[in-house]
Design an enzyme around this catalytic site. Sequence first.
Site, PDB file in Angstrom:
ATOM      1  N   LYS A 107       1.462   9.551 -11.998  1.00 36.07           N
ATOM      2  CA  LYS A 107       1.423  10.110 -13.368  1.00 36.07           C
ATOM      3  C   LYS A 107       0.149   9.725 -14.088  1.00 36.07           C
ATOM      4  CE  LYS A 107       4.013   6.397 -12.954  1.00 36.07           C
ATOM      5  NZ  LYS A 107       5.289   5.979 -12.488  1.00 36.07           N
TER       6      LYS A 107
ATOM      7  N   GLU B 255       6.128  16.306  -8.465  1.00 37.76           N
ATOM      8  CA  GLU B 255       7.498  16.123  -8.965  1.00 37.76           C
ATOM      9  C   GLU B 255       7.833  14.661  -9.270  1.00 37.76           C
ATOM     10  OE1 GLU B 255      10.235  18.667  -9.422  1.00 37.76           O
ATOM     11  OE2 GLU B 255      10.539  16.858 -10.584  1.00 37.76           O
TER      12      GLU B 255
ATOM     13  N   VAL C 235       7.255  12.171 -12.751  1.00 43.05           N
ATOM     14  CA  VAL C 235       8.142  11.988 -13.909  1.00 43.05           C
ATOM     15  C   VAL C 235       9.592  11.944 -13.445  1.00 43.05           C
ATOM     16  CG1 VAL C 235       8.867  12.896 -16.158  1.00 43.05           C
ATOM     17  CG2 VAL C 235       6.567  13.402 -15.310  1.00 43.05           C
TER      18      VAL C 235
ATOM     19  N   LYS D  19       3.995  10.238 -18.826  1.00 42.97           N
ATOM     20  CA  LYS D  19       5.024  11.185 -18.381  1.00 42.97           C
ATOM     21  C   LYS D  19       5.289  12.244 -19.450  1.00 42.97           C
ATOM     22  CE  LYS D  19       7.200   7.823 -15.347  1.00 42.97           C
ATOM     23  NZ  LYS D  19       8.077   6.654 -15.310  1.00 42.97           N
TER      24      LYS D  19
ATOM     25  N   GLY E  78      12.291   3.562  -8.154  1.00 41.79           N
ATOM     26  CA  GLY E  78      12.877   3.017  -6.923  1.00 41.79           C
ATOM     27  C   GLY E  78      12.408   3.785  -5.708  1.00 41.79           C
TER      28      GLY E  78
HETATM   29  P1  NDP Z   1       2.936  -0.086  -4.427  1.00 37.51           P
HETATM   30  O1  NDP Z   1       2.050  -1.030  -5.142  1.00 37.51           O
HETATM   31  O2  NDP Z   1       4.258  -0.564  -3.947  1.00 37.51           O
HETATM   32  O3  NDP Z   1       2.162   0.515  -3.154  1.00 37.51           O
HETATM   33  C1  NDP Z   1       0.841   0.942  -3.228  1.00 37.51           C
HETATM   34  C2  NDP Z   1       0.379   1.260  -1.804  1.00 37.51           C
HETATM   35  O4  NDP Z   1      -0.918   1.845  -1.873  1.00 37.51           O
HETATM   36  C3  NDP Z   1       0.248   0.044  -0.893  1.00 37.51           C
HETATM   37  O5  NDP Z   1       0.650   0.369   0.404  1.00 37.51           O
HETATM   38  C4  NDP Z   1      -1.245  -0.291  -0.923  1.00 37.51           C
HETATM   39  O6  NDP Z   1      -1.724  -0.861   0.265  1.00 37.51           O
HETATM   40  C5  NDP Z   1      -1.837   1.091  -1.097  1.00 37.51           C
HETATM   41  N1  NDP Z   1      -3.103   1.058  -1.841  1.00 37.51           N
HETATM   42  C6  NDP Z   1      -3.280   0.730  -3.139  1.00 37.51           C
HETATM   43  N2  NDP Z   1      -4.575   0.811  -3.468  1.00 37.51           N
HETATM   44  C7  NDP Z   1      -5.228   1.184  -2.342  1.00 37.51           C
HETATM   45  C8  NDP Z   1      -6.598   1.417  -2.037  1.00 37.51           C
HETATM   46  N3  NDP Z   1      -7.551   1.281  -2.954  1.00 37.51           N
HETATM   47  N4  NDP Z   1      -6.908   1.797  -0.779  1.00 37.51           N
HETATM   48  C9  NDP Z   1      -5.955   1.936   0.158  1.00 37.51           C
HETATM   49  N5  NDP Z   1      -4.627   1.732  -0.069  1.00 37.51           N
HETATM   50  C10 NDP Z   1      -4.291   1.348  -1.307  1.00 37.51           C
HETATM   51  O7  NDP Z   1       3.108   1.177  -5.418  1.00 37.51           O
HETATM   52  P2  NDP Z   1       4.375   2.122  -5.551  1.00 37.51           P
HETATM   53  O8  NDP Z   1       4.786   2.629  -4.225  1.00 37.51           O
HETATM   54  O9  NDP Z   1       5.389   1.489  -6.421  1.00 37.51           O
HETATM   55  O10 NDP Z   1       3.761   3.302  -6.432  1.00 37.51           O
HETATM   56  C11 NDP Z   1       2.924   4.281  -5.869  1.00 37.51           C
HETATM   57  C12 NDP Z   1       2.738   5.427  -6.852  1.00 37.51           C
HETATM   58  O11 NDP Z   1       3.994   6.024  -7.142  1.00 37.51           O
HETATM   59  C13 NDP Z   1       2.173   5.005  -8.223  1.00 37.51           C
HETATM   60  O12 NDP Z   1       1.369   6.053  -8.701  1.00 37.51           O
HETATM   61  C14 NDP Z   1       3.408   4.868  -9.094  1.00 37.51           C
HETATM   62  O13 NDP Z   1       3.156   5.043 -10.458  1.00 37.51           O
HETATM   63  C15 NDP Z   1       4.237   6.016  -8.553  1.00 37.51           C
HETATM   64  N6  NDP Z   1       5.653   5.907  -8.760  1.00 37.51           N
HETATM   65  C16 NDP Z   1       6.311   4.735  -8.426  1.00 37.51           C
HETATM   66  C17 NDP Z   1       7.673   4.651  -8.610  1.00 37.51           C
HETATM   67  C18 NDP Z   1       8.407   3.427  -8.252  1.00 37.51           C
HETATM   68  O14 NDP Z   1       9.644   3.383  -8.509  1.00 37.51           O
HETATM   69  N7  NDP Z   1       7.780   2.402  -7.689  1.00 37.51           N
HETATM   70  C19 NDP Z   1       8.443   5.770  -9.158  1.00 37.51           C
HETATM   71  C20 NDP Z   1       7.658   6.951  -9.450  1.00 37.51           C
HETATM   72  C21 NDP Z   1       6.318   6.993  -9.264  1.00 37.51           C
HETATM   73  P3  NDP Z   1      -1.204  -2.291   0.792  1.00 37.51           P
HETATM   74  O15 NDP Z   1       0.214  -2.048   1.259  1.00 37.51           O
HETATM   75  O16 NDP Z   1      -2.106  -2.655   1.912  1.00 37.51           O
HETATM   76  O17 NDP Z   1      -1.269  -3.219  -0.376  1.00 37.51           O
HETATM   77  N1  HSE Z   2       7.280   2.137 -13.433  1.00 40.03           N
HETATM   78  C1  HSE Z   2       7.896   3.408 -13.504  1.00 40.03           C
HETATM   79  C2  HSE Z   2       9.204   3.284 -14.233  1.00 40.03           C
HETATM   80  C3  HSE Z   2       8.139   3.955 -12.127  1.00 40.03           C
HETATM   81  O1  HSE Z   2       9.717   2.162 -14.335  1.00 40.03           O
HETATM   82  O2  HSE Z   2       9.715   4.285 -14.735  1.00 40.03           O
HETATM   83  C4  HSE Z   2       8.677   5.356 -12.130  1.00 40.03           C
HETATM   84  O3  HSE Z   2       7.748   6.269 -12.610  1.00 40.03           O
END
Ligand code: NDP
Ligand code: HSE
Length: 431
Positions: free
Chosen positions: A106, A130, A133, A206, A303
């Site tokens: 987002k 999708e 948000v 969002k 999640g």
């Molecule tokens: P995490 O921090 O859990 O994971 C990020 C991943 O991206 C890791 O595997 C990391 O590598 C990799 N990464 C980060 N920066 C780099 C880089 N510069 N080069 C290469 N790899 C990189 O994040 P989330 O999975 O929680 O979130 C991901 C996206 O999804 C975000 O945009 C977040 O806002 C969105 N989102 C998250 C939700 C949630 O519930 N967590 C819900 C909805 C959206 P490594 O494993 O080696 O550290």
């Molecule tokens: N950090 C965000 C939240 C993840 O808690 O709503 C989902 O977008």
Amino acid sequence: MTKEINIGLLGFGVVGSGVAKILTEHQTDLQYKLGVPVHIKKVVVRDVNKKRDTDLPKELFTDSLEEVLSDDSIDLIVEVMGGTGFAKEAMERALQSGKGVVTANKDVMAEAGPELLKIADEKGVDLFFEASVGGGIPLIRTLEDGLASDRIHALTGIVNGTTNFMLTKMKEENMSYDEALALATELGFAEADPTADVDGLDAARKMVILASLAFSTEVQLDDVYVRGMREIKDGDVELAERFGYTVKLAGAAKKDENGIEVSVEPVFVPDEHPLASVNNEFNAVYVYGDAVGETMFYGPGAGSLPTATSVTGDIVAACRNLLLGVNGKRKHAPQYDRKMKTDDQKFASYFHRILVKDEVGVLTHLTSLYTNRQASLATVIQQAKDDNDRAELVFITHSISRQQHLDIMEDLKNADSVVDVISYYRVEGEN
Ligand code: NDP
Ligand code: HSE
């Protein structure tokens, strides 16, 4: 005829690992629905040596974006790294090279969505978002497709899972702010920098995405009035309870003949309103359309697997388009110029909680500050008195403009008898 679809997965954290799990465990169903298998061909991560709980072969992991973007067998890029700089660059380069993009980001979509959607249109590839948000709630597609024929005039609700989780745990389990935030982080709900959650920025992003889609205009982050959950002061939750309200960090986007207003702030929601019972990491968004009336969308807002469900839903949509050869055929250019309301065009009732010197004439004087601003009061209550001859007053207004509210706040702060304006809340969800 395509024999298989290959994905380049950027990120293997909370969301990325969920995407891999669903693509692996639901492969048979996906193959049935699409007619071809969908494989993860490469995974970009920051640290290739990190220990990961996955069945994916280690050789798939790389720290080279180049390796993925230059692989001609990769049809679709799934960006789930987060952040703005590198993630935006990766998405832009993928689109420019003719690969479709699915993202949960987002931050990038709120700040550079129109720019990236334009590139996608020009290149004839898909850009789907999708999961940006509402986590697992299919909200974007609902606005783009299901409600496409309607004129949406308002969207209100809870769009941040972390803060809603924290507020629930603090209220129901007496957790401290720090304990609740630590648990939300441990469960994978919070952003990499959780100040984006608690200070309302994540929700604001969002709301930019939702409002832009719903009102077919380019709402910008600066247009959003943002106050985070750190504005909730000790005693506010109890105050809300005493008057039959629940405190929620809510987003609101409303449109009328004067223009659009978008906000994210802690609000008082009447206890009988369904938003008051949305707990933990769940989100709920009300969408009001001229034709459809009131609709509500509810589900897990954060999640691993819920969010990955939205991401993989986008993957399926992009794959279907790939198989039909119709990618990038959506019209994204906004229909209307952006017109935001001024503060004297935004109306609501407010709670003002004020600490005053407990002396003769205070109530009359402060009440006159409201009258001077043509603000009508529904209730004035003395909450509590302390040992230092100070008393807490609560003023509840009828509907007033935000400008009146701001002027009254200023007048109160300047009044000799006022020790502190402790907090204030807009009431949401009351007709
Ligand atoms: P995490 O921090 O859990 O994971 C990020 C991943 O991206 C890791 O595997 C990391 O590598 C990799 N990464 C980060 N920066 C780099 C880089 N510069 N080069 C290469 N790899 C990189 O994040 P989330 O999975 O929680 O979130 C991901 C996206 O999804 C975000 O945009 C977040 O806002 C969105 N989102 C998250 C939700 C949630 O519930 N967590 C819900 C909805 C959206 P490594 O494993 O080696 O550290
Ligand atoms: N950090 C965000 C939240 C993840 O808690 O709503 C989902 O977008």
